[in-house]
Each structure stands twice: as structure tokens, then as C-alpha cells.
Scaffold this motif. Structure first.
Motif, PDB file in Angstrom:
ATOM      1  N   ASN A   1      55.704 -33.004  23.839  1.00 45.30           N
ATOM      2  CA  ASN A   1      57.225 -32.430  23.673  1.00 45.30           C
ATOM      3  C   ASN A   1      57.024 -31.051  23.557  1.00 45.30           C
ATOM      4  O   ASN A   1      57.640 -30.066  23.934  1.00 45.30           O
ATOM      5  CB  ASN A   1      58.033 -32.963  22.561  1.00 45.30           C
TER       6      ASN A   1
ATOM      7  N   LYS B   1      54.872 -29.377  26.871  1.00 44.21           N
ATOM      8  CA  LYS B   1      55.328 -29.599  28.243  1.00 44.21           C
ATOM      9  C   LYS B   1      55.805 -28.317  28.754  1.00 44.21           C
ATOM     10  O   LYS B   1      56.188 -28.522  30.366  1.00 44.21           O
ATOM     11  CB  LYS B   1      56.297 -30.726  28.287  1.00 44.21           C
ATOM     12  N   TYR B   2      56.285 -27.362  28.060  1.00 47.30           N
ATOM     13  CA  TYR B   2      56.876 -26.059  28.554  1.00 47.30           C
ATOM     14  C   TYR B   2      55.946 -25.257  29.251  1.00 47.30           C
ATOM     15  O   TYR B   2      56.082 -24.104  29.806  1.00 47.30           O
ATOM     16  CB  TYR B   2      57.696 -25.342  27.615  1.00 47.30           C
TER      17      TYR B   2
ATOM     18  N   SER C   1      66.492 -26.098  28.037  1.00 45.66           N
ATOM     19  CA  SER C   1      65.639 -24.902  27.347  1.00 45.66           C
ATOM     20  C   SER C   1      65.211 -25.228  26.059  1.00 45.66           C
ATOM     21  O   SER C   1      65.303 -26.180  25.413  1.00 45.66           O
ATOM     22  CB  SER C   1      66.671 -23.972  27.271  1.00 45.66           C
ATOM     23  N   LEU C   2      64.019 -24.422  25.651  1.00 48.18           N
ATOM     24  CA  LEU C   2      63.327 -24.720  24.706  1.00 48.18           C
ATOM     25  C   LEU C   2      64.113 -24.623  23.510  1.00 48.18           C
ATOM     26  O   LEU C   2      64.142 -25.390  22.531  1.00 48.18           O
ATOM     27  CB  LEU C   2      62.262 -23.459  24.784  1.00 48.18           C
TER      28      LEU C   2
ATOM     29  N   GLY D   1      64.800 -33.810  28.970  1.00 47.21           N
ATOM     30  CA  GLY D   1      63.605 -33.028  28.724  1.00 47.21           C
ATOM     31  C   GLY D   1      62.248 -33.013  29.692  1.00 47.21           C
ATOM     32  O   GLY D   1      61.487 -32.778  29.699  1.00 47.21           O
TER      33      GLY D   1
ATOM     34  N   LYS E   1      65.585 -31.269  32.448  1.00 48.56           N
ATOM     35  CA  LYS E   1      64.830 -30.379  31.480  1.00 48.56           C
ATOM     36  C   LYS E   1      65.980 -29.393  30.920  1.00 48.56           C
ATOM     37  O   LYS E   1      66.686 -29.045  31.399  1.00 48.56           O
ATOM     38  CB  LYS E   1      63.678 -29.312  32.165  1.00 48.56           C
TER      39      LYS E   1
END
Length: 165
Positions: free
Chosen positions: A133, A136-137, A56-57, A49, A54
Motif C-alpha cells: 500500500n 504502490k505510488y 490520491s495519496l 487504490g 486509484k
């Protein structure tokens, strides 16, 4: 598998593995790599992540996110690269994962350098981890890093420690 970068030193058989903190990436170690690669083989990791690891969500919430699972992510890279034993350098969350590795695989940990070591995850730390968490996107990691540094070290004279690395 986690994203990783290696710097091989033909004159050494020893490895040093760097493990970053929450919200960071392997890029935080660029100053340390210059000196360490002169004497050791160096492994930089991007934790699950983070950085170039990373996901995907959608898949991020499906994966088990425990210290043991993250330590096994690191071990997967070591096994893939056939690294039997390594020295470890970590910061923040990285210190927890290195300690977890030492408990699970003591024969694989040559030594540990733990910067900003977190000895246990109290309720406040768990909340910060979940917030990091989640956001962060949508927020740049440096914004999150500065916020967490302020929450953890709110005094003016300690806020600059974040940028020491």
C-alpha cells in the motif's frame, strides 16, 4: 465507487465477477474474460487504490481499509448495476474479499473460485499488505508483484506461477 468494466452477454442472466489481488488490477483477467463472456455476463473490478480506482495519496490514508469496507465497495457496484447474485472468481486478496462477501451477503454469492486463497492474514501478510500500500505510488505494480511472489513463494520453481494468469 470502484472502477469497473462489464461485458454483457444477451443470452445469459448469470454474472461472473472477477476480483484481483493486492497490487493488481482487473487487467490480469484478460485471458479469462475471452472465454467467460461467451457464456456469462462478466464484471471486472479495480479494487480501491488499484488500477483505475486509484485515489490520491492524501485520501488513501483517510479511508477505512478493512476487508468489510472493501467487500462493501464491491457490493456497491453490484447494487448500482442491479446484479442480485453473481459467481465470483478471485486471486490472492480477492479470495479474502470474496469470502468476506459470502459471510456478509451469502444470498448474493452464487459460487466461488478462489485461486491462491489466503485463509487468514498473519503478521507477515499484514506487513506485506502495508508495504504494498505504501510503495504502490512509487513502484510499478509488476515490481511489487514479483517481490511479493518471491517473499511468499521463494523457490525457483514457484516464482513463475505469478505470470500464469
Amino acid at each position: 465507487m470502484l472502477n469497473y468494466t462489464i461485458y454483457e452477454n444477451q443470452n445469459s442472466t448469470q454474472w461472473v465477477t472477477f476480483v484481483h489481488g493486492a497490487g493488481g488490477s482487473s487487467s490480469i483477467w484478460f485471458k479469462q474474460v475471452r472465454d467467460f463472456k461467451k457464456h456469462y455476463n462478466v464484471l471486472l473490478l479495480d479494487l480501491r487504490g488499484h488500477g483505475n480506482s486509484k485515489s490520491s495519496l492524501k485520501t488513501a490514508f483517510k479511508q477505512k481499509y478493512t476487508f468489510s469496507a472493501l467487500a462493501n465497495d464491491i457490493m456497491e457496484v453490484l447494487d448500482f448495476l442491479k446484479i442480485e447474485k453473481s459467481h465470483f472468481v478471485g486471486i490472492s486478496l480477492g479470495t479474502i474479499l470474496i469470502r468476506q462477501l459470502a459471510e456478509m451477503y451469502p444470498h448474493r454469492v452464487e459460487s466461488m473460485i478462489l485461486g491462491g486463497a489466503i485463509l487468514k492474514m498473519n503478521f507477515r501478510s499484514q506487513i506485506l499488505m502495508r508495504l504494498g500500500n505504501t510503495f504502490k505510488y512509487v513502484l510499478p505494480y509488476l515490481v511489487l508483484y514479483r517481490f511479493f511472489a518471491f517473499v511468499i513463494m521463494p523457490k525457483k520453481n514457484t516464482n513463475n506461477l505469478v505470470f500464469f494468469l
